[in-house]
Design a protein around this motif. Sequence first.
Motif, mmCIF file in Angstrom:
data_model
loop_
_atom_site.group_PDB
_atom_site.id
_atom_site.type_symbol
_atom_site.label_atom_id
_atom_site.label_comp_id
_atom_site.label_asym_id
_atom_site.label_seq_id
_atom_site.Cartn_x
_atom_site.Cartn_y
_atom_site.Cartn_z
ATOM 1 N N ALA A 116 0.715 -1.081 0.285
ATOM 2 C CA ALA A 116 -0.025 -0.463 0.251
ATOM 3 C C ALA A 116 0.955 1.643 -0.153
ATOM 4 N N LEU A 117 0.976 1.750 -1.273
ATOM 5 C CA LEU A 117 1.868 3.141 -1.593
ATOM 6 C C LEU A 117 0.900 3.873 -1.863
ATOM 7 N N TYR A 118 -0.461 4.411 -1.644
ATOM 8 C CA TYR A 118 -0.859 4.779 -2.486
ATOM 9 C C TYR A 118 -1.298 6.307 -1.361
ATOM 10 N N ASP A 119 -1.511 7.384 -2.120
ATOM 11 C CA ASP A 119 -2.061 8.991 -1.858
ATOM 12 C C ASP A 119 -0.914 9.301 -0.816
ATOM 13 N N ASN A 120 0.040 9.399 -2.165
ATOM 14 C CA ASN A 120 1.410 9.893 -2.063
ATOM 15 C C ASN A 120 2.424 10.700 -2.947
ATOM 16 N N GLU A 121 3.635 11.055 -3.379
ATOM 17 C CA GLU A 121 3.608 11.976 -4.077
ATOM 18 C C GLU A 121 5.595 11.147 -4.619
ATOM 19 N N LEU A 122 5.273 9.816 -5.066
ATOM 20 C CA LEU A 122 5.699 8.594 -5.440
ATOM 21 C C LEU A 122 5.959 9.298 -7.469
ATOM 22 N N SER A 123 7.119 8.591 -8.004
ATOM 23 C CA SER A 123 7.211 9.345 -9.724
ATOM 24 C C SER A 123 7.973 7.705 -10.305
ATOM 25 N N GLY A 124 8.385 7.920 -12.034
ATOM 26 C CA GLY A 124 8.824 7.742 -12.125
ATOM 27 C C GLY A 124 8.136 6.057 -12.167
ATOM 28 N N GLU A 125 8.679 5.225 -13.056
ATOM 29 C CA GLU A 125 8.043 3.627 -13.954
ATOM 30 C C GLU A 125 7.715 3.074 -12.858
ATOM 31 N N ILE A 126 6.721 2.374 -12.222
ATOM 32 C CA ILE A 126 6.341 1.088 -11.672
ATOM 33 C C ILE A 126 7.515 -0.105 -11.841
ATOM 34 N N PRO A 127 8.520 -0.727 -11.209
ATOM 35 C CA PRO A 127 9.117 -1.723 -11.262
ATOM 36 C C PRO A 127 9.172 -2.510 -12.088
ATOM 37 N N ALA A 128 9.348 -3.507 -12.733
ATOM 38 C CA ALA A 128 8.872 -4.700 -13.598
ATOM 39 C C ALA A 128 8.574 -5.835 -12.473
ATOM 40 N N ALA A 129 10.094 -5.629 -11.181
ATOM 41 C CA ALA A 129 10.023 -6.884 -10.862
ATOM 42 C C ALA A 129 9.195 -6.879 -9.716
ATOM 43 N N LEU A 130 7.675 -5.709 -9.802
ATOM 44 C CA LEU A 130 6.446 -6.421 -9.478
ATOM 45 C C LEU A 130 6.655 -7.664 -9.953
ATOM 46 N N ASP A 131 6.685 -8.443 -11.129
ATOM 47 C CA ASP A 131 6.392 -9.057 -11.564
ATOM 48 C C ASP A 131 6.679 -10.512 -10.943
ATOM 49 N N GLY A 132 8.031 -10.323 -9.959
ATOM 50 C CA GLY A 132 8.081 -11.753 -9.702
ATOM 51 C C GLY A 132 7.650 -12.095 -8.170
ATOM 52 N N LEU A 133 7.176 -11.335 -7.198
ATOM 53 C CA LEU A 133 6.269 -11.199 -6.295
ATOM 54 C C LEU A 133 4.878 -12.116 -6.190
ATOM 55 N N THR A 134 5.592 -13.199 -6.711
ATOM 56 C CA THR A 134 3.930 -13.962 -6.746
ATOM 57 C C THR A 134 2.982 -14.301 -6.065
ATOM 58 N N GLU A 135 3.139 -13.739 -4.247
ATOM 59 C CA GLU A 135 2.740 -14.375 -2.988
ATOM 60 C C GLU A 135 1.619 -12.975 -2.915
ATOM 61 N N LEU A 136 1.693 -11.610 -3.863
ATOM 62 C CA LEU A 136 1.195 -10.555 -3.787
ATOM 63 C C LEU A 136 -0.684 -10.877 -4.208
ATOM 64 N N ARG A 137 -1.265 -9.745 -2.742
ATOM 65 C CA ARG A 137 -2.533 -9.912 -2.542
ATOM 66 C C ARG A 137 -3.042 -9.335 -3.153
ATOM 67 N N SER A 138 -2.688 -7.710 -2.641
ATOM 68 C CA SER A 138 -3.436 -6.540 -2.801
ATOM 69 C C SER A 138 -2.291 -5.619 -2.989
ATOM 70 N N VAL A 139 -2.241 -4.902 -4.280
ATOM 71 C CA VAL A 139 -1.335 -3.718 -4.412
ATOM 72 C C VAL A 139 -2.619 -2.254 -4.890
ATOM 73 N N ARG A 140 -1.833 -1.198 -3.785
ATOM 74 C CA ARG A 140 -2.278 0.157 -4.258
ATOM 75 C C ARG A 140 -1.306 1.054 -3.928
ATOM 76 N N LEU A 141 -1.132 1.901 -6.317
ATOM 77 C CA LEU A 141 -0.449 2.480 -5.845
ATOM 78 C C LEU A 141 -0.920 3.396 -6.614
ATOM 79 N N ASP A 142 -2.874 3.645 -5.755
ATOM 80 C CA ASP A 142 -2.956 5.171 -6.682
ATOM 81 C C ASP A 142 -2.770 6.348 -5.993
#
Length: 657
Positions: A147-173
């Motif tokens: 959960a990294l939502y409601d911040n001021e993060l910039s740049g691209e979403i790392p391709a490494a996200l694909d390798g985190l196979t245990e992920l249940r929820s991703v909030r980057l909005d």
Amino acid sequence: MAARQTAALLLLLLLAVAAEAAEPPQQERTALQAFLAGTPHERALGWTAPSAPSACLWFGVTCDDANTTVVAVRLPGVGLVGGLPAGTLGTLQSLHTLSLRSNRLSGPVPGDIFSLPNLRSLYLQNNRLSGAIPSELAGLTALRHLALYDNELSGEIPAALDGLTELRSVRLDGNRLSGTLPSASGLRRLEVFNVSDNQLDGAIPASLARFPTESFAGNLGLCGAPLDIPCAAPSKKGKKGLSGAAVAAIAVGAGAGALLALILIVLCCFACRRRDAAASGGNAANKATPTSTQSRGFTPSPASGDMTDLADLTSSKDLVPGVAGEAATRRLVFVGSGGGGNSFDLEDLLRASAEVLGKGGSGTTYKAVLEDGATVAVKRLKDVSAGRREFASALEALGRVEHRNLLPVRGYYFSSEEKLLVADYLPAGSLSAALHGSRGSGRTPMDWDARMRAAVCAARGMAHLHAAHGLVHGAVKSSNLLLRHGDPDAAAALSDYSLQHLFAPPPPASARAGGGYRAPELVDPRRPTFESDVYSLGVLFLEILTGKCPASGTAGGVDGTGAALDLPRWVQSVVREEWTAEVFDRELVRQGGGAEEEMVALLQVAMACAATAPEARPEAPEVVKTVEEIGGGRHGRARTAAEEEERSWGTPTGASP
């Protein structure tokens, strides 16, 4: 037999002493203290005191069952400010949960936090973090919730996200992320995904198309399912010139179009002349009787109970349906899980019949009955100083608050002239009306059970805001505790929560005025604290017990003289003189029912909450536990902060976080 029991008790005692004496490695204690020393914070946590106990007993720190290592750090909404120091929390190799949400952290996220091998849940939302998401993300192989939502993060979403196979929820909005979305083909367990309100572009991968449209909204460059924006197919034609026939056809078409446009212009001019001539014939009548236009302002404002259209109660022309320009494109924005079920829009709301329910320092609240019979509460906010982005972010956060003792926020409208908040409508009215309305006119007064249910519900709602969302209510009072019929566990719900920071500073003369609910140390009402909330809750309990309005200046006041006295101090003076029975509402005393012990117990809790020194007040979860015990367990059990946080992500209660 007695010897065996004695031996067993001795063994248990030794185990308890051993567990209490256990301590995580010194390097973990040092890392925690270094983190706190490098991060300014508004709330004293007691980690660095010379007499500080085992790190496992520190506020927000959780150890394993043997107290040999730190496994969780939860510090939501404790006033952490500034950058995250590197080389501190990232050294806690056994950490599986890190929650620093709803603070004011800024700057980049240290890469060492993203390389913790056992981290399962990372909650950094609602801060001011900036920079790119570190490439060390690939090291979070056990991560389930990000959960990294409601911040001021910039740049691209790392391709490494694909390798985190245990992920249940991703909030980057709610960030400033750009580039394309990763394929996410390996995230087969993903249940929640949201990248809305960023600057992403390109086609949405097929593996993410199963998520709703709202997960991708606010990215103008994204295309493909589930968005109703087709991706442009690349042209397969060569750069071949147009044929002579094609050029001739284009020329003929252009000439015909120009001729048609000329004919239309002539016809329009002729029609305008006829309309002007007809209008000139009626000028005499129009001048004799001034045009009666519908008022869009608050003059005159209808009294409570009068019905009118909601559009008549607003002064902003950009709320009027059909007005041209930028304002007309603004819309009613729904928030939260319940927002998607609403089938009305801004024009439906403006056509609704409206009744004034009450007026307060933050604005006026109306009951709005829509054409389809549905009823909502609409609050017209005044003196809002927050900009659009801050206002939207705050309301989106409130939309995510879900608890039976908190009034759901359903939507909002924001323009330069008007700010509206839409919430559920509860027809039973407020605790203030139930306690003080039409006394002595034959009405049925609130009995003790109803008052006790209201007290428990208020405590639970406030504790959920504090523990599960890191939010301060800021306006706990009887007019903001709305009553419900039916389920005792949902007998009341707090409203108007966590809005204070959106308003302009109050005039100096009113900065200390708080209607009797404001904690004595709170100078700026826009900066309430957990402790000031607890103070207000204590005053609310006293109001329930005494039946008297805090700081009442009306006839009678709290002492019969009409003077505006401080309710907690008045109660304290009466109790000091051993006249405790004189404190309680005479309506309660007349009802009897044998609730005296519970009333005295709640009085003790109320006075502890309304202590002058902030550090002497109990925390909200502790208040909930005590008040529930006073009620003999009739009102169930409140969830812990950890349970509420896991529940908000859909994890079954009791499951490993």
